[in-house]
Design an enzyme around this catalytic site. Structure first.
Site, mmCIF file in Angstrom:
data_model
loop_
_atom_site.group_PDB
_atom_site.id
_atom_site.type_symbol
_atom_site.label_atom_id
_atom_site.label_comp_id
_atom_site.label_asym_id
_atom_site.label_seq_id
_atom_site.Cartn_x
_atom_site.Cartn_y
_atom_site.Cartn_z
ATOM 1 N N ASN A 124 7.444 2.546 6.658
ATOM 2 C CA ASN A 124 7.597 1.123 6.347
ATOM 3 C C ASN A 124 6.223 0.481 6.517
ATOM 4 O O ASN A 124 5.765 0.295 7.650
ATOM 5 C CB ASN A 124 8.627 0.507 7.306
ATOM 6 C CG ASN A 124 8.736 -0.997 7.147
ATOM 7 O OD1 ASN A 124 8.172 -1.578 6.218
ATOM 8 N ND2 ASN A 124 9.459 -1.634 8.064
ATOM 9 N N TRP A 125 5.592 0.179 5.408
ATOM 10 C CA TRP A 125 4.219 -0.344 5.482
ATOM 11 C C TRP A 125 4.202 -1.809 5.908
ATOM 12 O O TRP A 125 3.144 -2.363 6.175
ATOM 13 C CB TRP A 125 3.519 -0.180 4.135
ATOM 14 C CG TRP A 125 3.323 1.248 3.709
ATOM 15 C CD1 TRP A 125 3.746 2.381 4.379
ATOM 16 C CD2 TRP A 125 2.653 1.718 2.520
ATOM 17 N NE1 TRP A 125 3.378 3.507 3.676
ATOM 18 C CE2 TRP A 125 2.711 3.130 2.534
ATOM 19 C CE3 TRP A 125 2.018 1.085 1.457
ATOM 20 C CZ2 TRP A 125 2.153 3.912 1.518
ATOM 21 C CZ3 TRP A 125 1.462 1.853 0.446
ATOM 22 C CH2 TRP A 125 1.517 3.254 0.478
ATOM 23 N N HIS B 140 16.116 -4.950 8.581
ATOM 24 C CA HIS B 140 15.036 -4.633 9.524
ATOM 25 C C HIS B 140 14.957 -5.728 10.586
ATOM 26 O O HIS B 140 15.201 -6.902 10.301
ATOM 27 C CB HIS B 140 13.705 -4.498 8.782
ATOM 28 C CG HIS B 140 12.640 -3.947 9.674
ATOM 29 N ND1 HIS B 140 11.924 -4.742 10.538
ATOM 30 C CD2 HIS B 140 12.211 -2.680 9.878
ATOM 31 C CE1 HIS B 140 11.093 -3.976 11.224
ATOM 32 N NE2 HIS B 140 11.248 -2.720 10.845
ATOM 33 N N GLU C 177 16.486 1.200 15.415
ATOM 34 C CA GLU C 177 15.159 0.729 15.817
ATOM 35 C C GLU C 177 15.301 -0.268 16.961
ATOM 36 O O GLU C 177 15.542 -1.464 16.720
ATOM 37 C CB GLU C 177 14.451 0.049 14.636
ATOM 38 C CG GLU C 177 14.211 0.962 13.449
ATOM 39 C CD GLU C 177 13.030 0.494 12.599
ATOM 40 O OE1 GLU C 177 12.174 1.329 12.308
ATOM 41 O OE2 GLU C 177 12.957 -0.691 12.260
ATOM 42 N N SER D 79 7.549 2.879 17.320
ATOM 43 C CA SER D 79 6.369 3.559 17.863
ATOM 44 C C SER D 79 6.411 5.083 17.732
ATOM 45 O O SER D 79 5.962 5.796 18.635
ATOM 46 C CB SER D 79 6.143 3.137 19.324
ATOM 47 O OG SER D 79 5.928 1.737 19.394
ATOM 48 N N GLY E 12 6.411 2.687 11.321
ATOM 49 C CA GLY E 12 5.643 1.521 10.916
ATOM 50 C C GLY E 12 4.149 1.812 10.960
ATOM 51 O O GLY E 12 3.587 2.426 10.051
ATOM 52 N N GLY E 13 3.510 1.425 12.049
ATOM 53 C CA GLY E 13 2.055 1.540 12.178
ATOM 54 C C GLY E 13 1.491 2.908 11.805
ATOM 55 O O GLY E 13 0.493 3.007 11.076
HETATM 56 P P1 13P Z 1 6.238 0.870 14.540
HETATM 57 O O1 13P Z 1 6.291 2.329 14.168
HETATM 58 O O2 13P Z 1 4.925 0.221 14.188
HETATM 59 O O3 13P Z 1 6.657 0.647 15.956
HETATM 60 O O4 13P Z 1 7.323 0.129 13.616
HETATM 61 C C1 13P Z 1 8.597 0.641 13.522
HETATM 62 C C2 13P Z 1 9.305 -0.065 12.435
HETATM 63 O O5 13P Z 1 9.611 -1.239 12.539
HETATM 64 C C3 13P Z 1 9.613 0.697 11.218
HETATM 65 O O6 13P Z 1 10.490 0.008 10.392
#
Ligand code: 13P
Length: 257
Positions: free
Chosen positions: A9-10, A96, A168, A214, A235-236
């Site tokens: 998820n960018w 989300h 999440e 994370s 995400g990141g």
């Molecule tokens: P992170 O991996 O940056 O914690 O984000 C998770 C996320 O929200 C994916 O949808």
């Protein structure tokens, strides 16, 4: 065995040049490998078409980060399911936590979006997860139940074939604080139990439940190795080939064991 899904998820990141370079780089990183997991990337709307082109025939699929439930009309700023499909999307992320808590989306709207996506044959990744204060108050399971009930109201067993759940925990998103493998497994097992009671055990056993919060190369293998964790929503760490590549690798490794 459920086929793992590794999804990126960018969020509201990258630009056209960086997004297409990332997509092409991921395609190169997996080229020549037998793709035994689903790999999904969800770039911002304006880059969907370019990213779809950049992943080429690598096997990577593309998804939107949101959609609207109406087909067309006077809904300024919204994007329909058909529009996502038109530019080559196979999936959409729905519910989300940033949409729930920053953009104030409620279960009712998320439910309408989920039903609109699956009615048109677009896969839906329905995200659920509790806030830190909800976990600390011992309400995690109640919150998950409410989000599952709300999000999936009126969704038939047959339609569930197009649904993936993503757990999440909000306190683990973008904080560097990952749920422990035990915490993730406990929540996933609960979600599967919910699916079994709402539908059937057989259906519950077939639905993929991704973990997000994370996820990084150093913890991916252990998280993905849990019995009820069927992939990751990242995400990141999905924003670079150096980080997302090894997470895909972890999935590939586990899919062979
Ligand atoms: P992170 O991996 O940056 O914690 O984000 C998770 C996320 O929200 C994916 O949808």
């Amino acid at each position: 065995m459920r086929r793992l899904m590794i999804a990126g998820n960018w969020k509201m990141n990258t630009d056209l040049a960086a997004g297409t370079a990332l997509a092409a780089g991921l395609g190169e990183a997996i080229s020549g490998k037998e793709l035994t997991v689903d790999v999904l990337v969800c770039p911002p709307f304006p880059y969907l078409q370019a990213v779809k082109q950049a992943v080429g025939n690598s096997g990577i699929v593309v998804g939107g980060q949101n959609c609207y439930f109406e087909e067309s009309g006077a809904f300024t700023g919204e994007v329909s399911v058909g529009m996502l499909q038109d530019v080559g999307c196979d999936w959409v992320l729905l519910g989300h936590s940033e949409r729930r808590h920053v953009l104030k989306e409620c279960n009712g709207v998320i439910n309408k979006k989920t039903k609109a996506a699956i009615a048109k044959g677009l896969g839906a990744v329905l995200c659920v997860g509790e806030l830190l204060e909800e976990r600390e108050a011992g309400n995690t399971e109640a919150v998950l139940d409410e989000q599952m009930e709300g999000g999936l109201e009126g969704v038939s067993a047959e339609q569930m074939e197009q649904v993936v759940i993503a757990y999440e925990p909000v306190w683990a998103i973008g904080t560097g604080k990952t749920a422990s493998p035990e915490q993730a497994e406990q929540a996933h097992a609960h979600l599967r139990k919910w699916l079994a009671s709402r539908y059937t055990q057989e259906l519950a056993d077939s639905i993929r439940i991704l973990y997000g919060g994370s996820v990084k190369p150093s913890n991916a293998l252990e998280l993905l190795g849990q019995a009820n964790v069927d992939g990751a929503l990242v995400g990141g760490a999905s924003l670079s080939v150096e980080n997302f590549g090894p997470i895909i690798e972890a999935g590939l490794e586990l899919s062979k064991s």
